[in-house]
Design a protein around this motif. Structure first.
Motif, PDB file in Angstrom:
ATOM      1  N   GLU A   1      40.224 -19.309  15.685  1.00 52.14           N
ATOM      2  CA  GLU A   1      39.077 -18.433  15.436  1.00 52.14           C
ATOM      3  C   GLU A   1      38.536 -17.882  16.756  1.00 52.14           C
ATOM      4  O   GLU A   1      38.081 -16.744  16.807  1.00 52.14           O
TER       5      GLU A   1
ATOM      6  N   SER B   1      21.214 -13.304  12.510  1.00 53.07           N
ATOM      7  CA  SER B   1      21.873 -13.734  11.283  1.00 53.07           C
ATOM      8  C   SER B   1      23.241 -14.301  11.639  1.00 53.07           C
ATOM      9  O   SER B   1      24.088 -13.575  12.156  1.00 53.07           O
TER      10      SER B   1
ATOM     11  N   GLU C   1      26.384 -14.647  22.582  1.00 46.11           N
ATOM     12  CA  GLU C   1      26.754 -15.415  21.399  1.00 46.11           C
ATOM     13  C   GLU C   1      26.146 -16.804  21.495  1.00 46.11           C
ATOM     14  O   GLU C   1      26.040 -17.371  22.572  1.00 46.11           O
TER      15      GLU C   1
ATOM     16  N   ASN D   1      27.067 -15.941  11.249  1.00 49.24           N
ATOM     17  CA  ASN D   1      28.249 -16.009  10.405  1.00 49.24           C
ATOM     18  C   ASN D   1      28.563 -17.487  10.304  1.00 49.24           C
ATOM     19  O   ASN D   1      28.537 -18.199  11.295  1.00 49.24           O
ATOM     20  N   GLU D   2      28.857 -17.938   9.105  1.00 49.37           N
ATOM     21  CA  GLU D   2      29.135 -19.350   8.904  1.00 49.37           C
ATOM     22  C   GLU D   2      30.629 -19.539   8.701  1.00 49.37           C
ATOM     23  O   GLU D   2      31.279 -18.756   8.027  1.00 49.37           O
ATOM     24  N   ARG D   3      31.164 -20.589   9.343  1.00 46.33           N
ATOM     25  CA  ARG D   3      32.581 -20.900   9.168  1.00 46.33           C
ATOM     26  C   ARG D   3      32.765 -22.410   9.194  1.00 46.33           C
ATOM     27  O   ARG D   3      31.989 -23.128   9.813  1.00 46.33           O
TER      28      ARG D   3
ATOM     29  N   GLU E   1      26.099 -13.669  16.771  1.00 48.11           N
ATOM     30  CA  GLU E   1      26.596 -12.686  17.727  1.00 48.11           C
ATOM     31  C   GLU E   1      25.449 -11.756  18.100  1.00 48.11           C
ATOM     32  O   GLU E   1      24.724 -11.275  17.231  1.00 48.11           O
TER      33      GLU E   1
END
Length: 123
Positions: free
Chosen positions: A88, A64, A31, A66-68, A44
């Motif tokens: 999270e 790709s 990650e 993941n946006e948070r 990931e």
């Protein structure tokens, strides 16, 4: 790496890089997280390449994300739970390992918040 189909022989490319003092290694990353002031990009299972050109290290991350948002789901100190870990992060460890949130939180506490170590501990 240098695509285009013009076709440089991989051996020739490696020789040229050696002559210029450039060393490349693939890293087995689980990650990668890039944090900005207001959000996080979480990759990931990315492809990560480390390039060392005469002492200057550069990392290339392919994948790709993941946006948070940072601080989503918690207090103003960045979303930290009572145990001091981001909710999270707890959810990520629980989802990744199939463990419950309590076990994920304990694993994070035991590994001082190291996500990869917490996942390994529960697998």
């Amino acid at each position: 790496m240098f695509g285009g189909g013009g076709g440089l022989d991989p051996r020739k490319m490696e020789q040229m890089m050696d002559q210029m003092g450039i060393d490349m290694d693939e890293l087995d990353a689980e990650e990668v997280i890039i944090r900005t002031a207001d959000r996080e990009l979480v990759f990931e299972s990315p492809d990560v390449t480390k390039m060392d050109a005469r002492g200057q290290e550069t990392y290339q991350v392919i994948g790709s994300p993941n946006e948070r948002e940072r601080g989503a789901g918690g207090d103003e100190a960045g979303g930290a739970s009572a145990g001091g870990f981001d909710e999270e992060d707890v959810e990520l460890v629980a989802t990744r390992t199939g463990a419950g949130e309590d076990a994920a939180r304990e694993a994070l506490e035991a590994t001082d918040g190291d996500l990869a170590a917490a996942v390994a501990r529960l697998e």
